[in-house]
Design a protein around this motif. Sequence first.
Motif, PDB file in Angstrom:
ATOM      1  N   GLY A  96     -24.005  35.967 -25.330  1.00 39.32           N
ATOM      2  CA  GLY A  96     -24.431  35.103 -24.236  1.00 39.32           C
ATOM      3  C   GLY A  96     -25.900  34.787 -24.376  1.00 39.32           C
ATOM      4  O   GLY A  96     -26.370  34.474 -25.477  1.00 39.32           O
ATOM      5  N   ASP A  97     -26.622  34.880 -23.270  1.00 40.51           N
ATOM      6  CA  ASP A  97     -28.077  34.729 -23.356  1.00 40.51           C
ATOM      7  C   ASP A  97     -28.707  35.964 -22.717  1.00 40.51           C
ATOM      8  O   ASP A  97     -28.035  36.945 -22.433  1.00 40.51           O
ATOM      9  CB  ASP A  97     -28.544  33.422 -22.714  1.00 40.51           C
ATOM     10  N   LEU A  98     -29.999  35.917 -22.485  1.00 40.45           N
ATOM     11  CA  LEU A  98     -30.690  37.082 -21.955  1.00 40.45           C
ATOM     12  C   LEU A  98     -30.481  37.278 -20.461  1.00 40.45           C
ATOM     13  O   LEU A  98     -30.924  38.275 -19.898  1.00 40.45           O
ATOM     14  CB  LEU A  98     -32.185  36.994 -22.260  1.00 40.45           C
ATOM     15  N   GLY A  99     -29.826  36.326 -19.827  1.00 38.64           N
ATOM     16  CA  GLY A  99     -29.499  36.470 -18.415  1.00 38.64           C
ATOM     17  C   GLY A  99     -28.314  37.397 -18.202  1.00 38.64           C
ATOM     18  O   GLY A  99     -27.588  37.748 -19.132  1.00 38.64           O
ATOM     19  N   LEU A 100     -28.105  37.759 -16.960  1.00 33.67           N
ATOM     20  CA  LEU A 100     -27.062  38.710 -16.609  1.00 33.67           C
ATOM     21  C   LEU A 100     -25.672  38.077 -16.544  1.00 33.67           C
ATOM     22  O   LEU A 100     -24.671  38.772 -16.700  1.00 33.67           O
ATOM     23  CB  LEU A 100     -27.408  39.326 -15.248  1.00 33.67           C
ATOM     24  N   SER A 101     -25.601  36.779 -16.356  1.00 31.88           N
ATOM     25  CA  SER A 101     -24.341  36.105 -16.032  1.00 31.88           C
ATOM     26  C   SER A 101     -23.289  36.264 -17.123  1.00 31.88           C
ATOM     27  O   SER A 101     -23.462  35.788 -18.249  1.00 31.88           O
ATOM     28  CB  SER A 101     -24.597  34.618 -15.796  1.00 31.88           C
ATOM     29  N   PRO A 102     -22.149  36.894 -16.819  1.00 37.17           N
ATOM     30  CA  PRO A 102     -21.108  37.088 -17.824  1.00 37.17           C
ATOM     31  C   PRO A 102     -20.366  35.809 -18.184  1.00 37.17           C
ATOM     32  O   PRO A 102     -19.766  35.735 -19.250  1.00 37.17           O
ATOM     33  CB  PRO A 102     -20.167  38.108 -17.168  1.00 37.17           C
ATOM     34  N   TRP A 103     -20.382  34.806 -17.305  1.00 39.27           N
ATOM     35  CA  TRP A 103     -19.670  33.564 -17.623  1.00 39.27           C
ATOM     36  C   TRP A 103     -20.362  32.747 -18.707  1.00 39.27           C
ATOM     37  O   TRP A 103     -19.826  31.744 -19.159  1.00 39.27           O
ATOM     38  CB  TRP A 103     -19.472  32.715 -16.377  1.00 39.27           C
TER      39      TRP A 103
END
Length: 288
Positions: A96-103
């Motif tokens: 994903g990216d460094l953000g928390l969002s699993p979607w």
Amino acid sequence: MKVYLDGQLVEEADAKISVLDHGLLYGDGIFEGIRIYDSNIFRLDEHLERFEYSAKAILLKMPWTREEISEAVCATCRANGLKDGYIRLVATRGKGDLGLSPWLCPVPSLIVIADKIKLYPPEHYEKGLAIVTVPTRRMNPAALSPAIKSLNYLNNILAKIEAQQFGALEAIMLNDQGMVAECTGDNVFIVHKGKIYTPSAQQGALKGITRDTIFDIAADLGLPIAEHDLTRYDIWNADECFLTGTGAEVIPVVKLDGREIGSGQPGPIFKQVLEAFRIRVRQEGTRL
């Protein structure tokens, strides 16, 4: 060693995931520890069912069928010539990216590692473990269900570190009410006046596959067994104590917090259970 990674068997050195995989960044993923005995993968279907339950609980949509995962497990064992050992099955949320969002992680990863494992020195299976109760409490089931085999094992790791600091190989973890939950990697059982007791999942215990096997064995042997709230006092004054887990198998405990349990030696009910367990693990499961 060959490792199964996203549909391919690759050398261990080539088994790589992205540094942006949320399994690495956040412990966002699930796993199962599975045993193979004499080319028999013990209770593989039960492990895969629990794997699916963990995935559902964290809303990890797995694109693989149970049959495909089963074949990946078997293929990894065959590729490594593994007839007796330990299998680690892992699904990560994916890149994903460094953000928390699993979607933002559209493609999960599936990993299978098949190798040997030794959790405790062999002599402790004969003489028993001396363990301790540690300060770190088991995470409240209302915060994170112990039924989810999450990649984030920091709660258990902190307790394992404390056990080592106290000179022990394993430790009892209490919940936030002070009741016995489990050990850092194993379920705990006691024997008191001929009856076997173990904490319930509501107290923070994992619903272990080996734990379930002990219930089956007890029924076959005609031994009364039940889930029950336990305190340290109950273990101190038990006639016997033993731990169970896929990695640990079945191992006796002879001392907790400096107090001898029963005679200070592995007890007769433990020995009956262990003998029955060793027979059962070669009979139930999936043959390679």
